[in-house]
Design a protein around this motif. Structure first.
Motif, mmCIF file in Angstrom:
data_model
loop_
_atom_site.group_PDB
_atom_site.id
_atom_site.type_symbol
_atom_site.label_atom_id
_atom_site.label_comp_id
_atom_site.label_asym_id
_atom_site.label_seq_id
_atom_site.Cartn_x
_atom_site.Cartn_y
_atom_site.Cartn_z
ATOM 1 N N ALA A 110 46.530 43.900 54.164
ATOM 2 C CA ALA A 110 46.277 45.452 54.275
ATOM 3 C C ALA A 110 47.503 46.527 54.175
ATOM 4 N N LEU A 157 48.294 49.032 51.383
ATOM 5 C CA LEU A 157 48.413 50.498 51.707
ATOM 6 C C LEU A 157 49.897 51.163 51.397
ATOM 7 N N SER A 178 38.086 42.810 57.247
ATOM 8 C CA SER A 178 38.794 43.828 57.941
ATOM 9 C C SER A 178 39.893 44.427 57.053
ATOM 10 N N VAL A 179 40.127 43.858 55.748
ATOM 11 C CA VAL A 179 41.281 44.206 54.922
ATOM 12 C C VAL A 179 40.599 45.357 54.114
ATOM 13 N N ALA A 211 38.087 47.537 54.798
ATOM 14 C CA ALA A 211 37.659 48.450 55.820
ATOM 15 C C ALA A 211 38.887 49.146 56.228
ATOM 16 N N THR A 212 40.120 48.436 56.533
ATOM 17 C CA THR A 212 41.395 48.896 56.755
ATOM 18 C C THR A 212 41.969 49.653 55.586
ATOM 19 N N VAL A 213 41.943 49.433 54.499
ATOM 20 C CA VAL A 213 42.113 50.144 53.316
ATOM 21 C C VAL A 213 41.666 51.382 53.194
ATOM 22 N N ALA A 261 39.789 52.974 55.002
ATOM 23 C CA ALA A 261 40.020 53.982 56.301
ATOM 24 C C ALA A 261 41.572 54.768 56.115
ATOM 25 N N HIS A 262 42.654 53.913 55.646
ATOM 26 C CA HIS A 262 43.805 54.636 55.707
ATOM 27 C C HIS A 262 44.582 54.833 54.375
ATOM 28 N N GLN A 275 31.258 54.666 57.481
ATOM 29 C CA GLN A 275 31.236 53.058 58.011
ATOM 30 C C GLN A 275 29.980 52.571 57.566
#
Length: 305
Positions: A89, A93, A119-120, A122-124, A126-127, A269
């Protein structure tokens, strides 16, 4: 380690895709290759690993999945590939700042069975500083076809972020030569009975706001078959209901009811986690110094979208 092949694209920012050998990553790579072809830009493939590793990461051919029918679908795309040591992630990013779009698979090799989004991804989503497309493979594990087969679905709620999502949806539909289904979910509001507005008046207001939100993009991107749906249900459920057979669902990162500071709202989400088709998450493009008008946001998003 960097590998480059194919032709140059006049300095255009690339489509960035993360790969790890999973079925989701293969689906993401297929999508990203065709996306880069549509956008006439390079494709940048990124793979990460963390020590210790069992296999030899330096023997990995990152572009090997491109040497099949997917390469035939995007023969003129310039492909670069890089191998990084580190967490997936943060690496994606950091690379996203030089990209116009990030494409990731919904779940990598380290994901828990049964989870639709890891998780990767979802994190990417989001950010990332640019739009992100999270690609879910078919339920049987195969990748989505490279040729468009469905409509682009977009959520509309009248917010600035929704306006950016609408523009992104129109441009994706134009590239793929498919139609758009725009969905606005009108949820009943709780209020004192003495202040209750007749349902038909609320319906008329919602229809007018919905039409106004769509009209500017109809003018800017003419010729797109647009279907509008005003439904009375939760926004996330309304969009998920349209997901079967859809080419892509486009959502804003935060809707009109989102809390300031939240990077992803509850609707985006929920759609990201439960829609069975690829999902695009579009963030507003603002500077800290000034709040941009919708018109300026659209101009700023031209290259990103």
């Amino acid at each position: 380690m960097t590998l480059t092949t194919a032709v140059d694209h006049r300095g255009r920012r690339p489509v960035l895709v993360g790969v790890d050998g999973s079925a989701s990553a293969q689906a993401a790579l297929a999508w990203a290759a065709v996306e880069a072809s549509y956008r006439h830009c390079p494709l940048h493939v990124v793979h990460t690993f963390s020590w210790p590793v069992i296999a030899d990461p330096f023997g990995l051919d990152l572009t090997e999945p491109m040497n099949d029918s997917r390469r035939a679908a995007a023969p003129d795309v310039r492909v670069t590939a890089e191998l990084f040591s580190g967490a997936a992630a943060p690496t994606l990013l950091s690379q996203a700042h030089a990209a116009q779009l990030v494409v990731v698979g919904s779940r990598g090799l380290g994901g828990f069975r049964g989870l639709l989004v890891g998780s990767v991804s979802a994190t990417v989503a989001a950010h990332a500083p640019c739009p992100v497309i999270v690609v879910h493979p078919h339920r049987d594990g195969t990748a989505f076809p490279v040729s468009p087969v469905g409509r682009v679905v977009v959520g509309v709620d009248g917010s600035d972020v929704s306006a950016a999502a609408i523009r992104f949806a129109f441009q994706e539909a134009e590239r793929r030569r498919v139609g758009i289904t725009a969905v606005h979910a009108a949820m009943p509001t709780r209020q004192h009975p003495s202040l209750q507005v007749p349902a038909d008046i609320v319906e008329q207001v919602d229809q007018q706001l919905f039409a106004a939100a769509m009209e500017s993009e109809r003018v800017l991107v003419p010729g797109i078959d647009v279907e509008t749906k005003l439904v009375h249900s939760h926004p996330a459920q309304a969009l998920i209901d349209e997901a079967d057979g859809a080419e892509l669902i486009v959502v804003g990162s935060r809707g009109r009811g989102g809390f300031t500071g939240m990077l992803l709202g509850s609707v985006s989400q929920a759609v990201l986690h439960h829609a069975p088709c690829p999902v695009a998450v579009v963030h507003p493009h603002r500077t800290r110094a000034t709040k941009r008008s919708p018109a300026h946001q659209f101009a700023d998003l031209e290259e990103q979208a």
